[in-house]
Design a protein around this motif. Structure first.
Motif: not given
Ligand SMILES: O=P(O)(O)OC[C@H]1O[C@](O)(CO)[C@@H](O)[C@@H]1O
Length: 312
Positions: A254-258, A276-279, A282-291, A302-309
């Protein structure tokens, strides 16, 4: 048209072997109920995500020749230009154990041992790539035979040529690397606490020590704080992102994805808040799956919209 090229330097790739178990019992026999094995290592993951987002990625560093195929397949699949120097021996296998509560236990091995002659080859390769690239990312630990001073020398060489250098490492490598003044560093809380040599007990301390890193002369200091989000210091102002809640499956990578998302923002000259929102999304999605596969476009939006900055 923005230059979409980036060079990722991975000095110590790893095969990530993940086992899921009910509960980890230290000192007991543990049996996993499911497992998977994928090519990883910080730089390899960053390269994978960056190329999936749309960057033209050249990956360099070192790779053990004995078990390189799994990596080579992934490089081909994602269109990554493979400039990894083949070295004798195998890439390490790192163990990742996840339990039913979503807790992750990681056991990272030290990796192959490099002869000094290989280090000079990488120096030459980097100097050649510096003629055609402006963004470089150094990510991950050092194998035996590569000193933190040598790493700092490579970073310094690129910084002196006006390159954008993003840096993510831990321990002595982080300590020496930050002194070479890369453009951006991304410690997590564990790495930041390692840098100051004591546990972090409050957010105020995180902000204080992050600011100390910036005071060395580093433009962007990003601290990843797991589910609490990401803190980013630029020009004396901290900004914070809060990720959407996701079902935690596996936080490895997840950190690498960030880092990949942050670099993509830099490559495209996006604003700090857009990046910051985008990254973070993206990292939140990485946590929700393997790889470290990126989500399809609709889910990412959707995930970008749900991320607050917001400012801290
Ligand atoms: O180089 P390090 O610090 O040992 O980290 C390597 C590990 O980190 C990861 O890249 C995840 O961040 C794994 O794929 C890999 O096992």
């Amino acid at each position: 048209m923005a230059d979409k090229k980036a060079v990722v330097v991975c000095l110590n790739p790893a095969i990530d072997q993940t086992g899921s178990l009910q509960k980890l019992e230290v000192g007991e026999l543990n049996r996993v109920h499911s497992d998977n094995t994928i090519p990883g290592g910080k730089g390899v993951n960053v390269a994978s995500v960056l190329s999936q987002i749309g960057a033209e990625v050249t990956l360099t560093g070192f790779i053990g020749a004995d078990n390189a195929e799994m990596f080579e397949q992934m490089f081909m699949q994602h269109g990554i230009t493979d400039e990894m120097l083949r070295v004798e021996g195998s890439n390490r296998t790192n163990l990742k154990l996840t339990d039913a509560d979503g807790q992750l236990t990681e056991i990272n091995f030290s990796g192959f041992t490099l002869p000094a002659s290989t280090l000079d080859k990488l120096g030459q390769l980097l100097s050649g790539l510096a003629r055609t690239h402006k963004t470089f990312i150094f990510s991950g630990s050092l194998p035996n035979g590569v000193s933190a001073i040598r790493l700092a020398g490579w970073i310094h060489f690129l910084v002196m040529q006006g390159k954008t250098v993003v840096f993510d490492a831990s321990g002595d490598a982080f300590d020496k690397g930050v002194k070479a003044l890369p453009s951006m560093v991304k410690p997590n809380l564990y790495e930041l606490s390692g840098w100051i040599g004591k546990p972090l007990t409050s957010e105020a301390e995180v902000l204080q020590h992050g600011a100390e890193i910036a005071a060395l002369g580093i433009k962007d200091v990003v601290v990843s704080c797991g589910a609490q989000g990401v803190l980013w210091l630029r020009n004396g102002e901290w900004m914070r992102s809060i990720p959407p809640e996701v079902n935690v499956v596996n936080s490895v990578g997840a950190g690498d994805t960030l880092v990949a998302g942050l670099c993509w923002g830099k490559i495209n000259s996006w604003s700090q808040s857009k990046t910051l929102k985008f990254s973070t999304a993206l990292a939140a999605h990485a946590v929700s799956e393997a790889g470290v596969e990126i989500p399809e476009a609709v889910l990412l939006r959707k995930l970008v919209t749900q991320t607050t900055v917001k400012p801290v």
